[in-house]
Scaffold this motif. Sequence first.
Motif, PDB file in Angstrom:
ATOM      1  N   PRO A  36       0.843  -1.199   0.000  1.00 17.51           N
ATOM      2  CA  PRO A  36       0.000   0.000   0.000  1.00 17.51           C
ATOM      3  C   PRO A  36       0.877   1.247   0.000  1.00 17.51           C
ATOM      4  O   PRO A  36       2.071   1.191   0.290  1.00 17.51           O
ATOM      5  N   MET A  37       0.273   2.379  -0.322  1.00 16.95           N
ATOM      6  CA  MET A  37       0.944   3.669  -0.226  1.00 16.95           C
ATOM      7  C   MET A  37       0.407   4.425   0.982  1.00 16.95           C
ATOM      8  O   MET A  37      -0.791   4.383   1.264  1.00 16.95           O
ATOM      9  N   ALA A  38       1.294   5.079   1.696  1.00 14.95           N
ATOM     10  CA  ALA A  38       0.896   5.804   2.904  1.00 14.95           C
ATOM     11  C   ALA A  38       0.702   7.284   2.599  1.00 14.95           C
ATOM     12  O   ALA A  38       1.391   7.845   1.750  1.00 14.95           O
ATOM     13  N   GLY A  39      -0.245   7.910   3.293  1.00 12.21           N
ATOM     14  CA  GLY A  39      -0.389   9.354   3.185  1.00 12.21           C
ATOM     15  C   GLY A  39      -1.808   9.861   3.133  1.00 12.21           C
ATOM     16  O   GLY A  39      -2.110  10.904   3.695  1.00 12.21           O
ATOM     17  N   TYR A  40      -2.700   9.157   2.474  1.00  8.52           N
ATOM     18  CA  TYR A  40      -4.073   9.655   2.327  1.00  8.52           C
ATOM     19  C   TYR A  40      -5.074   8.541   2.584  1.00  8.52           C
ATOM     20  O   TYR A  40      -5.020   7.480   1.954  1.00  8.52           O
ATOM     21  N   GLY A  41      -6.010   8.807   3.503  1.00  3.97           N
ATOM     22  CA  GLY A  41      -7.047   7.829   3.788  1.00  3.97           C
ATOM     23  C   GLY A  41      -7.924   7.547   2.581  1.00  3.97           C
ATOM     24  O   GLY A  41      -8.471   6.447   2.434  1.00  3.97           O
ATOM     25  N   ALA A  42      -8.039   8.539   1.688  1.00  2.00           N
ATOM     26  CA  ALA A  42      -8.893   8.371   0.512  1.00  2.00           C
ATOM     27  C   ALA A  42      -8.377   7.280  -0.424  1.00  2.00           C
ATOM     28  O   ALA A  42      -9.130   6.783  -1.271  1.00  2.00           O
ATOM     29  N   LYS A  44      -7.630   4.398   0.532  1.00  2.00           N
ATOM     30  CA  LYS A  44      -8.244   3.174   1.058  1.00  2.00           C
ATOM     31  C   LYS A  44      -7.308   1.961   0.940  1.00  2.00           C
ATOM     32  O   LYS A  44      -7.722   0.856   0.604  1.00  2.00           O
ATOM     33  N   GLY A  45      -6.029   2.211   1.216  1.00  2.00           N
ATOM     34  CA  GLY A  45      -5.066   1.117   1.254  1.00  2.00           C
ATOM     35  C   GLY A  45      -4.647   0.590  -0.096  1.00  2.00           C
ATOM     36  O   GLY A  45      -4.086  -0.521  -0.187  1.00  2.00           O
ATOM     37  N   ALA A  46      -4.881   1.361  -1.153  1.00  2.00           N
ATOM     38  CA  ALA A  46      -4.519   0.891  -2.504  1.00  2.00           C
ATOM     39  C   ALA A  46      -3.008   0.712  -2.633  1.00  2.00           C
ATOM     40  O   ALA A  46      -2.224   1.489  -2.085  1.00  2.00           O
ATOM     41  N   HIS A  47      -2.604  -0.320  -3.372  1.00  2.06           N
ATOM     42  CA  HIS A  47      -1.188  -0.588  -3.615  1.00  2.06           C
ATOM     43  C   HIS A  47      -0.670   0.275  -4.762  1.00  2.06           C
ATOM     44  O   HIS A  47      -1.425   0.709  -5.627  1.00  2.06           O
ATOM     45  N   PHE A  48       0.639   0.535  -4.741  1.00  4.45           N
ATOM     46  CA  PHE A  48       1.219   1.289  -5.846  1.00  4.45           C
ATOM     47  C   PHE A  48       1.197   0.448  -7.115  1.00  4.45           C
ATOM     48  O   PHE A  48       1.271  -0.773  -7.080  1.00  4.45           O
ATOM     49  N   GLU A  49       1.096   1.129  -8.237  1.00  6.57           N
ATOM     50  CA  GLU A  49       0.995   0.447  -9.529  1.00  6.57           C
ATOM     51  C   GLU A  49       2.251   0.613 -10.373  1.00  6.57           C
ATOM     52  O   GLU A  49       2.400  -0.024 -11.419  1.00  6.57           O
ATOM     53  N   GLY A  50       3.139   1.484  -9.949  1.00  4.29           N
ATOM     54  CA  GLY A  50       4.380   1.712 -10.685  1.00  4.29           C
ATOM     55  C   GLY A  50       5.283   2.619  -9.877  1.00  4.29           C
ATOM     56  O   GLY A  50       4.912   3.090  -8.798  1.00  4.29           O
ATOM     57  N   VAL A  51       6.481   2.873 -10.383  1.00  7.85           N
ATOM     58  CA  VAL A  51       7.462   3.696  -9.678  1.00  7.85           C
ATOM     59  C   VAL A  51       7.817   4.900 -10.546  1.00  7.85           C
ATOM     60  O   VAL A  51       8.316   4.744 -11.660  1.00  7.85           O
ATOM     61  N   GLY A 111       3.609   2.100   2.353  1.00 10.47           N
ATOM     62  CA  GLY A 111       2.915   2.037   3.632  1.00 10.47           C
ATOM     63  C   GLY A 111       2.899   0.611   4.141  1.00 10.47           C
ATOM     64  O   GLY A 111       3.800  -0.171   3.874  1.00 10.47           O
ATOM     65  N   GLY A 112       1.856   0.279   4.905  1.00  9.42           N
ATOM     66  CA  GLY A 112       1.732  -1.077   5.417  1.00  9.42           C
ATOM     67  C   GLY A 112       2.649  -1.401   6.559  1.00  9.42           C
ATOM     68  O   GLY A 112       2.852  -2.579   6.887  1.00  9.42           O
ATOM     69  N   TYR A 113       3.227  -0.365   7.204  1.00 11.31           N
ATOM     70  CA  TYR A 113       4.143  -0.618   8.318  1.00 11.31           C
ATOM     71  C   TYR A 113       3.656   0.006   9.628  1.00 11.31           C
ATOM     72  O   TYR A 113       4.333  -0.069  10.652  1.00 11.31           O
ATOM     73  N   LEU A 114       2.461   0.631   9.604  1.00 11.33           N
ATOM     74  CA  LEU A 114       1.933   1.290  10.792  1.00 11.33           C
ATOM     75  C   LEU A 114       0.794   0.473  11.389  1.00 11.33           C
ATOM     76  O   LEU A 114      -0.176   0.158  10.705  1.00 11.33           O
ATOM     77  N   GLU A 115       0.933   0.140  12.660  1.00 14.99           N
ATOM     78  CA  GLU A 115      -0.080  -0.673  13.333  1.00 14.99           C
ATOM     79  C   GLU A 115      -1.229   0.207  13.832  1.00 14.99           C
ATOM     80  O   GLU A 115      -1.094   1.422  13.950  1.00 14.99           O
ATOM     81  N   GLY A 124      -2.506   1.926   4.923  1.00 20.54           N
ATOM     82  CA  GLY A 124      -2.856   0.613   4.393  1.00 20.54           C
ATOM     83  C   GLY A 124      -2.684  -0.488   5.426  1.00 20.54           C
ATOM     84  O   GLY A 124      -2.153  -0.268   6.518  1.00 20.54           O
ATOM     85  N   ARG A 125      -3.122  -1.680   5.077  1.00 16.74           N
ATOM     86  CA  ARG A 125      -3.112  -2.799   6.030  1.00 16.74           C
ATOM     87  C   ARG A 125      -1.688  -3.153   6.461  1.00 16.74           C
ATOM     88  O   ARG A 125      -0.796  -3.293   5.642  1.00 16.74           O
ATOM     89  N   TYR A 126      -1.523  -3.281   7.779  1.00 11.90           N
ATOM     90  CA  TYR A 126      -0.201  -3.578   8.331  1.00 11.90           C
ATOM     91  C   TYR A 126       0.214  -5.009   8.018  1.00 11.90           C
ATOM     92  O   TYR A 126      -0.578  -5.946   8.136  1.00 11.90           O
ATOM     93  N   GLU A 127       1.491  -5.148   7.610  1.00  9.39           N
ATOM     94  CA  GLU A 127       2.103  -6.458   7.444  1.00  9.39           C
ATOM     95  C   GLU A 127       3.526  -6.394   7.973  1.00  9.39           C
ATOM     96  O   GLU A 127       4.275  -5.457   7.644  1.00  9.39           O
ATOM     97  N   GLN A 128       3.915  -7.391   8.755  1.00  7.55           N
ATOM     98  CA  GLN A 128       5.228  -7.401   9.380  1.00  7.55           C
ATOM     99  C   GLN A 128       6.347  -7.363   8.341  1.00  7.55           C
ATOM    100  O   GLN A 128       7.407  -6.759   8.569  1.00  7.55           O
ATOM    101  N   LYS A 129       6.119  -7.960   7.169  1.00  7.25           N
ATOM    102  CA  LYS A 129       7.187  -8.003   6.167  1.00  7.25           C
ATOM    103  C   LYS A 129       7.568  -6.601   5.696  1.00  7.25           C
ATOM    104  O   LYS A 129       8.721  -6.370   5.296  1.00  7.25           O
ATOM    105  N   ASN A 130       6.624  -5.656   5.739  1.00  5.75           N
ATOM    106  CA  ASN A 130       6.948  -4.286   5.346  1.00  5.75           C
ATOM    107  C   ASN A 130       7.895  -3.639   6.352  1.00  5.75           C
ATOM    108  O   ASN A 130       8.859  -2.969   5.974  1.00  5.75           O
TER     109      ASN A 130
END
Length: 209
Positions: A36-42, A44-51, A111-115, A124-130
């Motif tokens: 996921p990308m961190a920064g905006y609740g809008a 809704k935990g969407a993953h990045f699609e490119g760099v 994102g995905g690193y904040l509990e 976005g959804r927390y995962e330990q691997k992040n």
Amino acid sequence: KNTLESIDRKEIKSIRGDTIRVGWSKASLIPPYSTPMAGYGARKGAHFEGVNDSIWVKAVVFDNGITKSAYVSLDLLIVPPNLDHNKITEGLGIESENILFTASHTHSSIGGYLEGLAGNLFGGRYEQKNLDFITSSIRKALEGALRDTHKSMIGYSSIYAADYITNRLVGDSVGTYDPFLRLIKIVRDEVIKSFLYCSALLLRFVLLF
């Protein structure tokens, strides 16, 4: 580009001495998997699609022969409050309390690193691997910086930037802000030696002609 050129032109004060050894390095914060990308609740935990741009963890290590300390900057929304500092520093010869962590507060990083509820909402959804990936990247940057320290001279200065700052509040006085960007400049011995070598060659060339 303009900011970097301005810094290069800035008069730097008190560059002298060679009792400090300094090293720096960086490691990528782009994981080899989707997050996921961190920064905006809008989002809704969407993953990045490119760099579009690189994101980094950058480490600068200072060693005075007695104590090692480090400055670690992360291209993240915030520094993970659940970082295992002992895991980061294990076997590196630097104490975790001597490391200053800071984040660029970018809203376009992983994102995905904040509990917790707020962390999941804005990161976005927390995962330990992040968190493990971030920890590993910090270690890589520190390892690189520690391997490549050189005697250095350090100077400091500041840039008045009131026209670009509106919300860096200071103390309890609402509306008061700090108008300065502060910087340090580090000149390592290989740069000094290279300069002296080139100067010697030039002098020899002048003497010959």
